[in-house]
Motif scaffolding. Structure first.
Motif, mmCIF file in Angstrom:
data_model
loop_
_atom_site.group_PDB
_atom_site.id
_atom_site.type_symbol
_atom_site.label_atom_id
_atom_site.label_comp_id
_atom_site.label_asym_id
_atom_site.label_seq_id
_atom_site.Cartn_x
_atom_site.Cartn_y
_atom_site.Cartn_z
ATOM 1 N N LEU A 63 0.357 13.428 -21.499
ATOM 2 C CA LEU A 63 1.144 12.248 -21.853
ATOM 3 C C LEU A 63 2.210 11.966 -20.795
ATOM 4 N N SER A 64 2.873 13.015 -20.336
ATOM 5 C CA SER A 64 3.896 12.840 -19.297
ATOM 6 C C SER A 64 3.287 12.269 -18.024
ATOM 7 N N LEU A 65 2.112 12.760 -17.646
ATOM 8 C CA LEU A 65 1.422 12.242 -16.468
ATOM 9 C C LEU A 65 1.024 10.786 -16.669
ATOM 10 N N ALA A 66 0.544 10.448 -17.872
ATOM 11 C CA ALA A 66 0.135 9.068 -18.157
ATOM 12 C C ALA A 66 1.331 8.124 -18.108
ATOM 13 N N VAL A 67 2.489 8.569 -18.600
ATOM 14 C CA VAL A 67 3.700 7.744 -18.532
ATOM 15 C C VAL A 67 4.086 7.504 -17.073
ATOM 16 N N THR A 68 3.994 8.555 -16.254
ATOM 17 C CA THR A 68 4.284 8.413 -14.827
ATOM 18 C C THR A 68 3.344 7.401 -14.180
ATOM 19 N N ASP A 69 2.058 7.515 -14.481
ATOM 20 C CA ASP A 69 1.073 6.588 -13.920
ATOM 21 C C ASP A 69 1.303 5.165 -14.426
ATOM 22 N N PHE A 70 1.670 5.043 -15.705
ATOM 23 C CA PHE A 70 1.948 3.716 -16.272
ATOM 24 C C PHE A 70 3.148 3.062 -15.581
ATOM 25 N N LEU A 71 4.210 3.839 -15.366
ATOM 26 C CA LEU A 71 5.391 3.299 -14.700
ATOM 27 C C LEU A 71 5.085 2.909 -13.257
ATOM 28 N N LEU A 72 4.250 3.706 -12.598
ATOM 29 C CA LEU A 72 3.873 3.359 -11.224
ATOM 30 C C LEU A 72 3.078 2.058 -11.200
ATOM 31 N N GLY A 73 2.138 1.932 -12.161
ATOM 32 C CA GLY A 73 1.339 0.713 -12.215
ATOM 33 C C GLY A 73 2.131 -0.509 -12.626
ATOM 34 N N GLY A 74 3.119 -0.308 -13.502
ATOM 35 C CA GLY A 74 3.877 -1.449 -14.010
ATOM 36 C C GLY A 74 5.074 -1.849 -13.178
ATOM 37 N N PHE A 75 5.677 -0.890 -12.461
ATOM 38 C CA PHE A 75 6.934 -1.181 -11.766
ATOM 39 C C PHE A 75 6.892 -0.958 -10.254
ATOM 40 N N VAL A 76 5.944 -0.156 -9.780
ATOM 41 C CA VAL A 76 5.859 0.096 -8.338
ATOM 42 C C VAL A 76 4.776 -0.758 -7.684
ATOM 43 N N MET A 77 3.617 -0.837 -8.344
ATOM 44 C CA MET A 77 2.515 -1.586 -7.747
ATOM 45 C C MET A 77 2.777 -3.095 -7.616
ATOM 46 N N PRO A 78 3.328 -3.795 -8.649
ATOM 47 C CA PRO A 78 3.556 -5.238 -8.486
ATOM 48 C C PRO A 78 4.450 -5.605 -7.300
ATOM 49 N N PRO A 79 5.614 -4.948 -7.118
ATOM 50 C CA PRO A 79 6.382 -5.248 -5.906
ATOM 51 C C PRO A 79 5.625 -4.919 -4.630
ATOM 52 N N SER A 80 4.767 -3.888 -4.686
ATOM 53 C CA SER A 80 3.992 -3.519 -3.511
ATOM 54 C C SER A 80 2.979 -4.603 -3.156
ATOM 55 N N VAL A 81 2.476 -5.319 -4.177
ATOM 56 C CA VAL A 81 1.579 -6.441 -3.910
ATOM 57 C C VAL A 81 2.306 -7.512 -3.103
ATOM 58 N N ILE A 82 3.529 -7.817 -3.538
ATOM 59 C CA ILE A 82 4.321 -8.827 -2.826
ATOM 60 C C ILE A 82 4.605 -8.380 -1.405
ATOM 61 N N ARG A 83 4.956 -7.100 -1.262
ATOM 62 C CA ARG A 83 5.244 -6.572 0.072
ATOM 63 C C ARG A 83 4.006 -6.605 0.952
ATOM 64 N N THR A 84 2.842 -6.296 0.362
ATOM 65 C CA THR A 84 1.605 -6.277 1.138
ATOM 66 C C THR A 84 1.180 -7.679 1.564
ATOM 67 N N VAL A 85 1.284 -8.628 0.633
ATOM 68 C CA VAL A 85 0.824 -9.998 0.913
ATOM 69 C C VAL A 85 1.812 -10.750 1.796
ATOM 70 N N GLU A 86 3.109 -10.642 1.464
ATOM 71 C CA GLU A 86 4.130 -11.394 2.187
ATOM 72 C C GLU A 86 4.584 -10.716 3.469
ATOM 73 N N LYS A 87 4.192 -9.429 3.636
ATOM 74 C CA LYS A 87 4.565 -8.631 4.815
ATOM 75 C C LYS A 87 6.034 -8.221 4.824
ATOM 76 N N CYS A 88 6.834 -8.785 3.934
ATOM 77 C CA CYS A 88 8.252 -8.419 3.849
ATOM 78 C C CYS A 88 8.654 -8.338 2.389
ATOM 79 N N TRP A 89 9.765 -7.663 2.147
ATOM 80 C CA TRP A 89 10.324 -7.559 0.791
ATOM 81 C C TRP A 89 11.641 -8.305 0.779
ATOM 82 N N TYR A 90 11.643 -9.408 0.056
ATOM 83 C CA TYR A 90 12.807 -10.283 0.109
ATOM 84 C C TYR A 90 13.781 -10.040 -1.031
#
Length: 280
Positions: free
Chosen positions: A37-64
């Motif tokens: 469960l602890s691992l799943a929470v970690t993975d969920f937080l990464l998917g919900g809070f780390v990956m979306p900003p990373s999409v913007i950073r990857t597509v836009e090339k910068c983090w504004y």
């Protein structure tokens, strides 16, 4: 871009199902599953809070916008692990792990352990206005990599090597002594759980090793690693959080049964938390 959002969708939804299953069904309230469960929470937080900003950073090339030691005792010390690794102890261990991670992460920044790079380190392709570029010295990168990945990874490999050797020895002893069928089934379940967690650890090492190798090498080649390669390695490491629910679904019959009950809405019925998930 659609591919990245698909990865995020599978990561968040898959780990959400793991969290709901373990939290809802009482039969799954065990020390091993609390670690899952602890691992799943970690993975969920990464998917919900780390990956979306990373999409913007990857597509836009910068983090504004500026369970592993428990399984070791279960296999190697079967007579004492239940008395030592209680649910309360497991919850305390999980709390300590999350607290140490937070202290280490914030401490790296607030103590000045990270050093902000001068603009002349980056060429025109890597530098962008509004970017928050923080790098570390060669020594700090080596130390942080050892603490956060290489030492824990080496410990996990050694523990699972010991688990494998002990499990094989116990299986051989079991065949020689002709123990009761019930004990044999129990031992097979423990061994299967150990193998499953070993695959989880193997997937973690496989996905995260490339980015940490690049992380260590980067300062010694004057941060000349192509940005596209860095982005690919980061996303490859993130997919580890996507793989884990599929590993559970493939190896754990209880997870497949819980998943079916969740999708069909059976968990909203009274006493659904007491459904038998391990019946043959």
């Amino acid at each position: 871009m659609s591919t990245l959002w698909t990865v995020i969708l599978f990561t968040v939804s898959g780990n959400s199902l793991v969290i709901i299953a373990i939290a809802h069904f009482k039969q799954l309230h065990t020390p091993t599953n609390y670690l899952t469960l602890s691992l799943a929470v970690t993975d969920f937080l990464l998917g919900g809070f780390v990956m979306p900003p990373s999409v913007i950073r990857t597509v836009e090339k910068c983090w504004y916008f500026g369970d592993f030691f428990y399984r070791y005792y279960a296999i190697c010390h079967p007579l004492t692990y239940k008395s030592k690794f209680t649910i309360v102890f497991t919850k305390k261990m999980i709390f300590i792990c999350w607290s140490l991670a937070a202290i280490y992460g914030f401490g790296m920044i607030f103590t000045g352990y990270n050093t902000k790079a001068n603009e002349d380190i980056f060429d025109g392709n890597n530098f962008c206005v509004g970017g928050c570029l923080i790098i570390q010295s060669e020594i700090s990168i080596i130390v942080s990599s050892l603490i956060s990945f290489y030492i824990p990874g080496s410990v996990m490999v050694m523990i699972y090597l010991k688990i494998y050797l002990v499990a094989m020895k116990q299986a051989k002893s079991l065949r020689q002594t002709n123990e009761a069928h019930r004990n044999e089934v129990s031992k097979k379940r423990e061994t299967k759980a150990a193998k499953t967690l070993a695959i989880v650890v193997g997937a973690f090492l496989f996905c995260w090793s490339p980015i940490f190798l690049c992380y260590v090498i980067t300062p010694f080649i004057k941060f000349s690693v192509p940005l596209l390669l860095l982005q690919f390695l980061f996303w490859f490491s993130y997919t580890n959080s996507t793989f884990n629910p599929f590993i559970y679904a493939f190896f754990y019959k209880w997870f497949r049964k819980a998943l079916k009950l969740i999708i069909l809405g059976q968990i909203f019925k009274s006493n659904s938390c007491s459904v038998e998930l391990f019946s043959e």
